[in-house]
Enzyme design. Sequence first.
Site, mmCIF file in Angstrom:
data_model
loop_
_atom_site.group_PDB
_atom_site.id
_atom_site.type_symbol
_atom_site.label_atom_id
_atom_site.label_comp_id
_atom_site.label_asym_id
_atom_site.label_seq_id
_atom_site.Cartn_x
_atom_site.Cartn_y
_atom_site.Cartn_z
ATOM 1 N N GLU A 126 0.825 -1.218 0.000
ATOM 2 C CA GLU A 126 0.000 0.000 0.000
ATOM 3 C C GLU A 126 0.856 1.263 0.000
ATOM 4 O O GLU A 126 0.424 2.314 -0.473
ATOM 5 C CB GLU A 126 -0.960 0.020 1.195
ATOM 6 C CG GLU A 126 -2.097 -0.990 1.090
ATOM 7 C CD GLU A 126 -1.711 -2.380 1.586
ATOM 8 O OE1 GLU A 126 -0.546 -2.559 2.009
ATOM 9 O OE2 GLU A 126 -2.570 -3.290 1.557
ATOM 10 N N PHE B 141 -11.339 -7.278 14.205
ATOM 11 C CA PHE B 141 -10.238 -7.722 13.356
ATOM 12 C C PHE B 141 -9.872 -6.644 12.335
ATOM 13 O O PHE B 141 -10.734 -6.083 11.672
ATOM 14 C CB PHE B 141 -10.636 -9.021 12.633
ATOM 15 C CG PHE B 141 -9.559 -9.507 11.703
ATOM 16 C CD1 PHE B 141 -8.301 -9.848 12.199
ATOM 17 C CD2 PHE B 141 -9.784 -9.597 10.339
ATOM 18 C CE1 PHE B 141 -7.296 -10.276 11.347
ATOM 19 C CE2 PHE B 141 -8.783 -10.028 9.481
ATOM 20 C CZ PHE B 141 -7.533 -10.370 9.991
ATOM 21 N N GLN B 142 -8.612 -6.364 12.227
ATOM 22 C CA GLN B 142 -8.071 -5.352 11.305
ATOM 23 C C GLN B 142 -8.682 -3.977 11.481
ATOM 24 O O GLN B 142 -8.830 -3.216 10.532
ATOM 25 C CB GLN B 142 -8.207 -5.816 9.847
ATOM 26 C CG GLN B 142 -7.305 -7.013 9.569
ATOM 27 C CD GLN B 142 -7.119 -7.297 8.110
ATOM 28 O OE1 GLN B 142 -8.005 -7.055 7.297
ATOM 29 N NE2 GLN B 142 -5.955 -7.830 7.765
ATOM 30 N N LYS C 245 -17.719 -0.994 6.324
ATOM 31 C CA LYS C 245 -18.267 -2.045 5.474
ATOM 32 C C LYS C 245 -19.767 -1.866 5.230
ATOM 33 O O LYS C 245 -20.266 -2.113 4.129
ATOM 34 C CB LYS C 245 -17.995 -3.396 6.127
ATOM 35 C CG LYS C 245 -18.410 -4.575 5.274
ATOM 36 C CD LYS C 245 -18.102 -5.875 5.988
ATOM 37 C CE LYS C 245 -18.731 -7.046 5.244
ATOM 38 N NZ LYS C 245 -18.550 -8.290 6.003
ATOM 39 N N MET D 216 24.133 9.320 1.577
ATOM 40 C CA MET D 216 23.982 10.616 2.243
ATOM 41 C C MET D 216 24.327 10.510 3.726
ATOM 42 O O MET D 216 24.906 11.428 4.312
ATOM 43 C CB MET D 216 22.554 11.151 2.042
ATOM 44 C CG MET D 216 22.354 12.571 2.538
ATOM 45 S SD MET D 216 23.536 13.730 1.806
ATOM 46 C CE MET D 216 22.574 14.393 0.452
#
Lengths: 567, 167
Positions: free
Chosen positions: A52, A114-115, A164, A476
């Site tokens: 993602e 969940f999640q 949802k 760097m």
Amino acid sequence: MARMIGAEMFFETLIDEGIDVIFGIPGGYVLKVYDVMPKFTDRIKHVLTRHEQGATHMADGYARASGKPGVVLCTSGPAATNTVTGIATAQMDSSPIVVFTGQVPLPYLGSDAFQEADHIGITRPCTKHNYLVRKAIDLPKTMKEAFYIASSGRPSPVLVDMPKDVILGEDELIIPDEISLRGYNPPTKGDPKQIKKAVDMILKSKRPIIFGGGGIIHANATAELIEFAHRLEIPVTSTLMGLGAYPQDDPLYVHMLGMHGSYAANMAVHSSDLVISIGARFDDRATGGNFEEFSPNAEIIHIDIDPSTIDKNIVVHCPIIGHAKEVLKQLLEALPSKIDFDRSKWRRQINEWDKKHPMSYNQTEDKILTSFAIDTLSKITDDDAIIVSDVGQHQMWVAQFYKFNYPRTHITSGGLGTMGFGFPAGMGAKFACPDKQVVCVCGDGSFQMNMQELATAVEHKMDLKIMLLNNGHHGMVRQWQTMFFEGNYSASRFGVLPDFVMLAQSFGATGLRVDRPDQLEATLKEGLSTEGVVLMEIMVDCEELVYPMIAPGGAMSDMILGVSDVA
Amino acid sequence: MRHTISLFVDNESGVLSRVAGLFSARGFNIESLNVAETLDPDTSRITLVTTGDDFIIEQVIKRFNNMVNVIWVDDLTEETRVEREMILLRVEAKEKTRAEILRMADIFRAKVVDVGLETYTLELTGDKEKVNAFMELLEPMGIKEIARTGTVAMKRDTKNSNTGDSQ
Ligand SMILES: Cc1ncc(C[n+]2csc(CCOP(=O)(O)OP(=O)(O)O)c2C)c(N)n1
Ligand SMILES: [Mg+2]
């Protein structure tokens, strides 16, 4: 009116908004969205990314290359938290992206389902605004507001959280034609009194300089800027984010300023009597961070669309709040028809500085220098190629040695400095501009942070080139250790690196490698002219340092110009 | 310097966290915060009191202005304004202090709103100084608990400036 579920409204609204590509990964609470998606894929392309974060940078790259908002779709919890780095990156560089996340059903909010994660809470500080949608019927309006907020005023990310039950909820599709928000009225034109004041300041200035930033690019104000600079014969320097806003071929151009800016640009800003900042925010990397000693003899005009940037780092004499394009038009209109000025002395002085310490490198037969590699790339790519860099030394050499002549051709994570941005953002840029040559210039460290997207690029048969600068180090970091930590190279060297050529091949891409200066150009040419995804691994000298450098907290006239200057 | 800031915001969830978040992001403390609906039920009014560097507070106010949910912000610090706060205060009321407490409540125009076996609960409205003075006087008697609303403030109507409510 058509009845449908939230998932369908989602796509109908995207189509209404003119969105043609979205980047995402399916999962738990957005499965219904993905379930209805095949009905819409003739009008909207979905790019299945491998992470993602990759999706968010792609949307960001798409937005920066096209000026249109980039869109991300993903599920809740870990997927949403994976987008945070990309959102913060877009916010710091004022890039309009809209991130849609799935969420647990409303009745379960806050129950550690969940999640579940608090997407709104987590992204509040790194978005311009975010929404939790509560009813399917509200989804299209919320989405339209999200796009409007993201792309108007100072562009920025917006997140829309879709529980949802909203995705499954059935209702009428009502897409509003117009959006009006009582608390949100982005400025357009500058205050005429301030315009007049600015014109007076400009007319009496002897050593003016334009300090151009990324805001010029967001405002598509390049044409107005060129006209303004030419009318008044004012030299133009640029921040990192402003590169490309003004053609570097133009004789008035003074190249980049700031921590790794050119000697001439930093001296010019330091010695000027009038700094005209347009769409820049005087951050510490652009000014050296010594705000007290910034341009000590200058008055400052600050043109910006965001009032909160005014007086934030540097107290200015004439703030003008407005859209850069509009304000430049107003300034042009307010100029008298005949203006007397003589800039010959000032321009000669700047040219002398430039001659004294030009951007330069000393390529020997031995190891390839990154600066030389970028200079070579600049000579052989299309004039309007889009160059997307990662973060580190190579990023600064891109800024110093690649010649940018057009807006939206230089894309980099300037504000947040996000390693791993370059490759996925380059993919996003290519999706936005399929007909343009796009080259991702990546560090070996940065590339490893999002190299999984090679699969996505190959899957979409992208014609995308990756120039990977392998110095075996977090270059760097190593540079700072050389300069400020007595060469204590703690954790900056990679003990193991993949064979990048084989890595590319394992994904079905082409891999090339070069380690000799005399073969560099041929290899680059071969890579650029090979179809498909091509990774060109350039083995470079890890000891090269980026100069000039203003030590952090230093004044702009305080530059370390080369090795002999290092204490 | 101490600032009293008035904000009109959308009356919806999350707005308060946005406002408070700007302070926490800068490590600033909010001294008091009061939120309630206005005449328009879609709008809430927040009165926020904070102390800090004027320059930073100016930046915070600009950021408030940028927020989509903030309709209007005003720093009332430099304005002529009315500021009030209400306090509920429970004080020990022993045989020999009861009369004294009631006398002070009377002077300050505080009301007794609850009487316990050994306590009085008083309600007082006034500006911060008045509330503080009242608390100081009652301190020796033994204050057991307080609840303060935090400041609410309004600009004075200067067109019709009578100070009838001043006390
Ligand atoms: C996500 C992230 N982690 C850490 C850093 C700190 N950092 C800045 S530059 C750099 C090294 C970059 O290495 P590489 O991509 O190989 O580029 P080079 O400097 O070698 O050209 C690091 C670790 C960062 N900018 N971003
Ligand atoms: Mg490296």
